[in-house]
Scaffold this motif. Structure first.
Motif, PDB file in Angstrom:
ATOM      1  N   LYS A 203     -16.035  76.430 -37.806  1.00  0.00           N
ATOM      2  CA  LYS A 203     -15.900  77.045 -39.119  1.00  0.00           C
ATOM      3  C   LYS A 203     -14.765  76.388 -39.903  1.00  0.00           C
ATOM      4  O   LYS A 203     -14.848  76.264 -41.127  1.00  0.00           O
ATOM      5  CB  LYS A 203     -15.603  78.523 -38.898  1.00  0.00           C
ATOM      6  N   ALA A 204     -13.699  75.970 -39.212  1.00  0.00           N
ATOM      7  CA  ALA A 204     -12.555  75.354 -39.884  1.00  0.00           C
ATOM      8  C   ALA A 204     -13.007  74.122 -40.658  1.00  0.00           C
ATOM      9  O   ALA A 204     -12.551  73.873 -41.783  1.00  0.00           O
ATOM     10  CB  ALA A 204     -11.477  74.992 -38.861  1.00  0.00           C
ATOM     11  N   LEU A 205     -13.921  73.360 -40.067  1.00  0.00           N
ATOM     12  CA  LEU A 205     -14.402  72.145 -40.729  1.00  0.00           C
ATOM     13  C   LEU A 205     -15.145  72.514 -42.019  1.00  0.00           C
ATOM     14  O   LEU A 205     -14.901  71.951 -43.089  1.00  0.00           O
ATOM     15  CB  LEU A 205     -15.339  71.388 -39.772  1.00  0.00           C
ATOM     16  N   LEU A 206     -16.048  73.474 -41.915  1.00  0.00           N
ATOM     17  CA  LEU A 206     -16.819  73.879 -43.091  1.00  0.00           C
ATOM     18  C   LEU A 206     -15.906  74.463 -44.164  1.00  0.00           C
ATOM     19  O   LEU A 206     -16.039  74.130 -45.348  1.00  0.00           O
ATOM     20  CB  LEU A 206     -17.875  74.918 -42.685  1.00  0.00           C
ATOM     21  N   THR A 207     -14.980  75.326 -43.752  1.00  0.00           N
ATOM     22  CA  THR A 207     -14.088  75.961 -44.734  1.00  0.00           C
ATOM     23  C   THR A 207     -13.286  74.913 -45.498  1.00  0.00           C
ATOM     24  O   THR A 207     -13.130  75.003 -46.713  1.00  0.00           O
ATOM     25  CB  THR A 207     -13.146  76.959 -44.025  1.00  0.00           C
TER      26      THR A 207
END
Lengths: 573, 573
Positions: B74-78
């Motif tokens: 999720k960190a990558l997408l955020t």
């Protein structure tokens, strides 16, 4: 939609430090939009002039739903919850047995009539105005701290330490006051005294949202009947209801998880309910701890290196972390290829990174457990038994584990059968640091874990992808020095993998025991059925035998007795 | 648990201003806990000494899951999302057609090898380190603003105005940089130029979390191939994957909702995907508006009265709100019983309250719609058709409504049949201000509304309490000057009653049309079945008639023809 054409990039990968990459495509020229927008496009300079600071109080006023104030029913519960959390935390820290009084009453207008509210559509279901007053017998708050604690967001004593407590953010009670102010224009009213013979201070405080600073409306010394303690009164727009998300339910669950506290509740209709404490022993107060090295992020490690009082690397590791003995500290230095006597102040980013990568390669003991205050399997079993009158109850407290360097411990209790309904979804009761969680069940790691346990293996119905169904209550307590809530309103626990894993393991521990009980019950029921067949048909067989073989009554009884014996023996395992 | 004994309170209700209530119970004395806790209880003074400020950056570092950084995927997408949001917003404000390049590549260590990470257990699935770089052809950022925009939380231009935009909090991109810094220790790297002939500034910026202030590591002028635009590079711990929650999916949905933008995407494996813009017309840029009086809270009204430039009450109402003409302003004053010429500075809380309660009693026009930029029914239909190749598609844009004074507008598109699978739960695609929402579907007001629509009335299967099942896609766009997200990570919309109502109404509008289509399809299918019966059996009847009645072949054909005609006529309605 453009499906997108795919080309293999011919460009070499850029190094991070290359600042001026030759773009694969010719950089686009300023391509003016065909249609000029009304108001006109802005230049970078015009946009720059609009940039400004946002105060955290402004942010949370606009986003009040983040704090649990998205509707009038929830606003009431959130306000009570924040005040009660603070009362319990303070009493525990001071070593006092808490007695907390919660009153909710209609706000009277100056003319004595019930005060009305807006409610954009003249809706008869529109919220009313209430006053919530929470009074405790805690240690009180020193005068200088009252305005900031109740009138400033992100201010408190619990954020910067690792110790289990209910509050942790320094937002809750000031946010409740801010919501009251937003919906009724009234200040928060506080009375507090720190001991017999000391003055009781009364404050009226507003939050200056633009500055996130308290504005003191009145500040006076008053008469107060309590020797020590704090009373906070907030007038707010709210809706009062009973039922599953109510203040009533919240206080009932609070009493279960805090058997050492007495709660007195006066509802708006004047009804008073008292939940007397069940035990007069303060639970072992949790200790403050240092962070455990597993899960500490590189950035946090770098910050700790900057702020430590230690001067040498080995000493830093051994004193600023828990579970790092001097021997272990040496080992970490060795694995990282750094000198034990390296000056902490000279550790560069790359070296910190080596340290960071060395930590997981060194075996460390689990974090200390005295920073956590679990409820205890016995208290959970007692609570479940009293509440649900089940036929079977079991509870497990797991030994602590770590997520992101924070120790946490899971407790699960299960109640099965009895008065519980067989055809409904399993009831899940959630607690975090002894605080009941009533909202956002579906967003919570606890609920997700309940769904992921193989309940079918334990003899409980479990539709695929859903929650199990059966006469079962699952009680879960998450205790940690830092609870990772999914929002500032503290209603659900975030899905950290380590937490999900421990939750599942703990539920499985309980599930297996319940499964054994369910299987045994099933066996007993089968045996019972068989016995009833025997009792029903054997006398007839006896009579038939008597007729066929021409037996005396005595012989018949003898044959009957033997038959019963043989059949009873055969149905034992 | 204590079941609680109930007593009717004999005490009269307290007025709010009574500060020293005689408690119904004798106030409890300091009751020392039987067991002294380790570490010892604290006094109020000791507790007071521990109170301190919490910086908002510290708060969000500890609560990074609130910002969408709870796991490495999720960190990558955020991170991508926050950068792309900013790029699109800036281009739109400057009246430029956006072209946004997103690159994700492994972070190379100084020796050229792939940089490893911690991963507490030496887990092979542990996150890796990546660099995310997002480059746009926007207006650029003026030099003085770069450090604050990228290195300070709660700083921005979008929070204090009412205008539809993707970003609104002033948190996103600086939080992404802070996460990168936390997990890799590296600063955020920015290059920006505001126009041809102007210098391109390169910054390396860290966030000082204790102060929530930017720390400038480097600040230099560099060569850059773009005439104007911004490039932001963040090194972070992340996990790359394709599929439903991936960057790939996010950019694909972005392209659907932003047909005027071009997206270029270089994945870590070197694959480049280009989503070319479908139209070269900038969508009508939304205008900034004033708040609408319906739903404005008393506290906000009081604050506006304090900060307005108007001096008289009527002028204040007519200039500081939208949809309040001088005539309407007079009416509000009359209903409130206040003079139109009252000095704004002298309005007391009670008078402000009367004003607040008068507002809903006066009829006001709906808020202006030019502050919103819906995608449009036609574009939604085109997108759904291209993406899903359904047999039927329909879309509706509802006229705006208001929650808490903020105008918002709902758009719903439905695609039915074709290649969509009949036995799966309906696919819900969610957007807020043209930004795809990929996480927390179950917590979102949109999903709740999908579940609450009576799909069975429209011929779609709908298990009780669940989501509908069928070959159906529901596309929903929520556009507002302020989107009430359930958390700072902006993944789900909060459950405001006004929003839930509009969502349901809009879905019902679409549902009815789909229902008509489904019923028509069913009628056609029934008719087709009947026709096939006729064609199958009539020739045999013809032959039977010929045999019974001794007809010639010609007579048989004649009778057959007449029968077909009669039966065909009878099955028409």
């Amino acid at each position: 939609m453009d499906v997108g054409h795919i080309v293999l990039s011919e460009k070499p990968q850029l190094s991070l430090f290359e600042t001026s990459p030759a773009p694969a495509r010719k950089p686009p020229r300023r391509k003016p939009a065909k249609k000029k927008k009304a108001g006109g496009p802005l230049t970078a300079e015009e946009m720059g002039a609009q940039q400004r600071d946002i105060s955290v109080a402004e942010f949370f006023t606009k986003n009040r739903h983040l704090l649990g104030f998205d509707n009038a029913t929830k606003a009431l519960l959130t306000t009570v919850k924040e005040a009660v959390d603070n009362s319990l935390d303070a009493a525990e820290e001071a070593g006092l047995l808490p007695e907390v009084t919660v009153e909710i009453r209609p706000l009277l207008a100056t003319n004595g009539s019930r005060s009305g509210t807006n409610g954009a559509n003249g809706d008869p279901n529109a919220p009313e105005r209430f006053v919530v007053a929470v009074t405790d017998n805690g240690p009180g708050v020193v005068k200088a701290q009252i305005p900031k604690i109740f009138g400033k967001l992100l201010y408190g004593s619990k954020f910067h330490r690792l110790r289990q407590s209910r509050g942790q953010q320094g937002i809750g009670i000031s946010a409740a006051g801010m919501y009251g102010q937003l919906t009724t224009g009234q200040p928060t009213r506080i009375v507090s005294r720190t001991g017999k013979g000391k003055p009781a201070h009364k404050f009226e405080i507003l939050v200056n949202t633009q500055k996130n600073q308290p504005e003191i409306v009145t500040d006076e010394v008053v008469e107060w009947a309590y020797d020590h303690g704090t009373r906070v009164e907030i007038a707010l727009e709210a809706r009062y209801q009973r039922g599953s998300h109510s203040v009533d339910e919240y206080l009932r669950q609070c009493a279960v998880a805090n058997p050492h506290a007495t709660f007195i509740y006066r509802a708006p209709d004047g009804l008073e309910t008292v939940f007397e404490r069940g035990i007069s022993i303060q639970p072992t107060s949790p200790k403050e701890i240092k962070p455990h090295p597993y899960g500490v992020e590189l950035g946090v490690l770098m910050k700790m290196l900057k702020t430590t009082k230690a001067t040498k690397l080995k000493a830093f590791l051994a004193t600023d972390f828990s579970r790092v003995s001097p021997a272990v500290a040496s080992e970490i230095c060795d694995v990282a290829g750094l000198s034990q006597n390296a000056w902490v102040s000279r550790i560069a980013r790359d070296e910190a990174d080596r340290l960071y990568q060395a930590i997981p390669k060194v075996k460390l003991r689990k974090p200390p457990t005295d920073c956590l205050a679990p409820i205890g399997a016995e208290a959970i079993r007692a609570g479940l038994t009293k509440e649900f009158e089940p036929e079977f109850v079991h509870a497990v407290t797991r030994s602590p584990s770590v997520y992101r360097g924070n120790p946490f411990s899971i407790e699960v209790g299960v109640a099965f059968g009895g008065k519980l309904k067989a055809d409904e979804a399993v009831k899940v009761i959630r607690f975090a640091n002894r605080v009941p969680l009533l909202y956002q069940q579906s967003a919570c790691a606890i609920s997700k874990s309940v769904g992921s346990v193989p309940w079918r293996n334990y003899g409980v119905q479990h539709p695929k992808g859903g929650m199990p169904v059966g006469p079962l209550v699952v009680f879960v307590h998450f205790a940690s020095v830092w609870v990772p809530f999914t929002s500032e309103s503290k209603e659900a626990i975030a899905h950290y993998p380590e937490i999900l894993k421990e939750l599942r393991l703990c539920m499985q521990d309980c599930g297996r025991v319940v499964g054994r009980h369910i299987r045994r019950q099933k066996r007993l029921a089968d045996a019972e059925k068989k016995r009833s067949y025997i009792e029903k048909y054997l006398p007839h067989i006896g009579i038939a035998l008597q007729e066929i073989l021409d037996l005396t009554d005595e012989q018949r009884e003898d044959a009957f007795g033997k038959l019963v014996e043989i059949l009873n023996r055969s149905r034992k395992p």
